[in-house]
Scaffold this motif. Structure first.
Motif, PDB file in Angstrom:
ATOM      1  N   LEU A 199      14.671   5.576 -11.477  1.00 52.14           N
ATOM      2  CA  LEU A 199      14.097   6.831 -10.991  1.00 52.14           C
ATOM      3  C   LEU A 199      13.278   6.579  -9.713  1.00 52.14           C
ATOM      4  O   LEU A 199      13.342   7.341  -8.748  1.00 52.14           O
ATOM      5  N   PHE A 248      13.855   8.178  -5.903  1.00 57.16           N
ATOM      6  CA  PHE A 248      12.867   8.749  -4.984  1.00 57.16           C
ATOM      7  C   PHE A 248      12.814   7.970  -3.675  1.00 57.16           C
ATOM      8  O   PHE A 248      12.624   8.543  -2.600  1.00 57.16           O
ATOM      9  N   PRO A 279      21.228  18.116   2.787  1.00 53.64           N
ATOM     10  CA  PRO A 279      21.703  18.231   1.403  1.00 53.64           C
ATOM     11  C   PRO A 279      22.730  17.161   1.039  1.00 53.64           C
ATOM     12  O   PRO A 279      22.687  16.613  -0.061  1.00 53.64           O
ATOM     13  N   LEU A 292      10.910  13.054 -13.232  1.00 55.86           N
ATOM     14  CA  LEU A 292      12.315  13.167 -13.628  1.00 55.86           C
ATOM     15  C   LEU A 292      12.851  14.559 -13.311  1.00 55.86           C
ATOM     16  O   LEU A 292      13.940  14.711 -12.736  1.00 55.86           O
ATOM     17  N   THR A 307      11.597  16.667 -11.117  1.00 55.78           N
ATOM     18  CA  THR A 307      11.650  16.831  -9.661  1.00 55.78           C
ATOM     19  C   THR A 307      12.942  16.247  -9.095  1.00 55.78           C
ATOM     20  O   THR A 307      13.629  16.883  -8.287  1.00 55.78           O
ATOM     21  N   ALA A 308      13.273  15.016  -9.532  1.00 53.81           N
ATOM     22  CA  ALA A 308      14.484  14.369  -9.028  1.00 53.81           C
ATOM     23  C   ALA A 308      15.713  15.188  -9.391  1.00 53.81           C
ATOM     24  O   ALA A 308      16.597  15.416  -8.558  1.00 53.81           O
ATOM     25  N   ILE A 364      15.914  18.262  -7.159  1.00 52.61           N
ATOM     26  CA  ILE A 364      16.378  17.933  -5.808  1.00 52.61           C
ATOM     27  C   ILE A 364      17.888  17.711  -5.811  1.00 52.61           C
ATOM     28  O   ILE A 364      18.612  18.186  -4.938  1.00 52.61           O
ATOM     29  N   PHE A 365      18.359  17.022  -6.839  1.00 53.98           N
ATOM     30  CA  PHE A 365      19.785  16.717  -6.956  1.00 53.98           C
ATOM     31  C   PHE A 365      20.614  18.005  -7.049  1.00 53.98           C
ATOM     32  O   PHE A 365      21.555  18.218  -6.279  1.00 53.98           O
ATOM     33  N   SER A 380      20.341  20.191  -3.810  1.00 51.17           N
ATOM     34  CA  SER A 380      21.088  19.662  -2.669  1.00 51.17           C
ATOM     35  C   SER A 380      22.575  19.919  -2.854  1.00 51.17           C
ATOM     36  O   SER A 380      23.278  20.241  -1.902  1.00 51.17           O
ATOM     37  N   LEU A 381      23.045  19.811  -4.112  1.00 46.51           N
ATOM     38  CA  LEU A 381      24.463  20.091  -4.377  1.00 46.51           C
ATOM     39  C   LEU A 381      24.791  21.547  -4.043  1.00 46.51           C
ATOM     40  O   LEU A 381      25.787  21.839  -3.382  1.00 46.51           O
ATOM     41  N   PHE A 406      23.221  23.488  -1.937  1.00 46.85           N
ATOM     42  CA  PHE A 406      23.184  23.661  -0.481  1.00 46.85           C
ATOM     43  C   PHE A 406      24.434  23.090   0.176  1.00 46.85           C
ATOM     44  O   PHE A 406      24.917  23.635   1.172  1.00 46.85           O
TER      45      PHE A 406
END
Lengths: 166, 120
Positions: free
Chosen positions: A105, A109, A135, B8, B10-11, B14-15, B18-19, B21
């Motif tokens: 993890l 980041f 993206p 976790l 947050t990640a 973001i994942f 982003s997909l 977008f």
């Protein structure tokens, strides 16, 4: 800095550099600038967890400078340095919060910070149009970061480098 | 443990974002007007529907990119750079995703619809 420490850091930098050069030889199937696996970051993440910030910084800087030198791609140096420093700063903070079980993890980041750094340079150089790559970088970065972090976790669990050092 | 959970989530956010977008960015283009920009200045503007097939050579500090316009499509066929990413990107198809040669600071992109109207 003791000679033993310097040797260890030099060894890690060499491994990182070797991985970096080998990875350059692997054709990239995704034709988007900046998208790559970043296998050399296995060493970066390893160093973040096993060495002091100063030592990790030296490894990263050596790998990036020599990597740009050996690959002959001076233009990518700026992206790598800013990305590398962002990644380093981010992981430095996060590795205190995340125990060894969560290295992957932390690496995710690291990748996210790296991509943000790269995009900032790209925006400065080529304008805000570059933001549309973010993206794609983040998506691939999350996957690649989890992968390289997972590799680091395996290495740390096996502990074989410590045996070599001993 | 709570901090880890937040990180976790947050990640994961973001994942997923982003997909989402990514899919939004690769939507097909609404316009046919493209521009070729180098180092922030627009060098060329083409309406791809009304442009003859042609080849353009654009040089930057001695490095040359060859741009090909054929049957209403545009791509970079040759580049003097180590990675050749721009050549591998192929034809310009997505509205949000320009063809970029970062070493030579060259960008080929569709003009955003609002701007195209203003340009007439």
């Amino acid at each position: 800095m003791k000679a033993k420490k310097i040797t260890e850091l030099a060894l890690l930098s060499t491994i990182a550099l070797t991985i970096f050069i080998v990875e350059l030889r692997i054709p990239n199937p995704i034709p988007i600038p900046g998208v790559k696996l970043g296998l050399a970051n296995i060493i970066t993440v390893y160093a973040v967890y096993r060495y002091s910030p100063k030592e990790t910084f030296l490894i990263i800087l050596t790998r990036i400078l020599l990597g740009a030198f050996f690959s002959g791609n001076a233009m990518s140096l700026l992206y790598s340095i800013v990305g590398g420093l962002f990644c380093f700063a981010g992981m430095l903070v996060l590795h205190r919060l995340l125990p060894q079980k969560w290295i992957w993890l932390c690496s995710v980041f690291g990748a996210i910070f790296h991509n943000i750094g790269q995009i900032i340079v790209a925006v400065i150089i080529a304008g805000f149009g570059m933001l549309s790559f973010l993206p794609f970088l983040l998506f691939s970065g999350c996957l690649a970061g989890a992968f390289t972090g997972g590799c680091t976790q395996l290495i740390l669990n096996r502990n074989f480098l410590r045996k070599v050092e001993g | 443990m709570k901090r880890i959970k937040i990180l976790l989530i947050t990640a994961a956010a973001i994942f997923v974002l982003s997909l989402a977008f990514c899919f939004w960015i690769i939507r097909p283009a609404q316009t046919n007007t493209v521009e070729i920009v180098q180092d922030g200045t627009t060098l060329y503007r083409f309406d791809l529907n009304n442009t003859e097939n042609q080849q353009i050579e654009i040089s930057y500090n001695g490095k040359v990119n060859t741009v090909l316009i054929e049957n209403g499509k545009i791509c970079i066929t040759n580049a003097d750079c180590p990675d050749n990413t721009c050549v591998h990107m192929g034809w310009l198809t997505a509205e949000g995703l320009p063809i970029v040669c970062l070493p030579n600071r060259l960008v080929i992109q569709y003009i955003q619809s609002g701007e195209a109207d203003a340009a007439g």
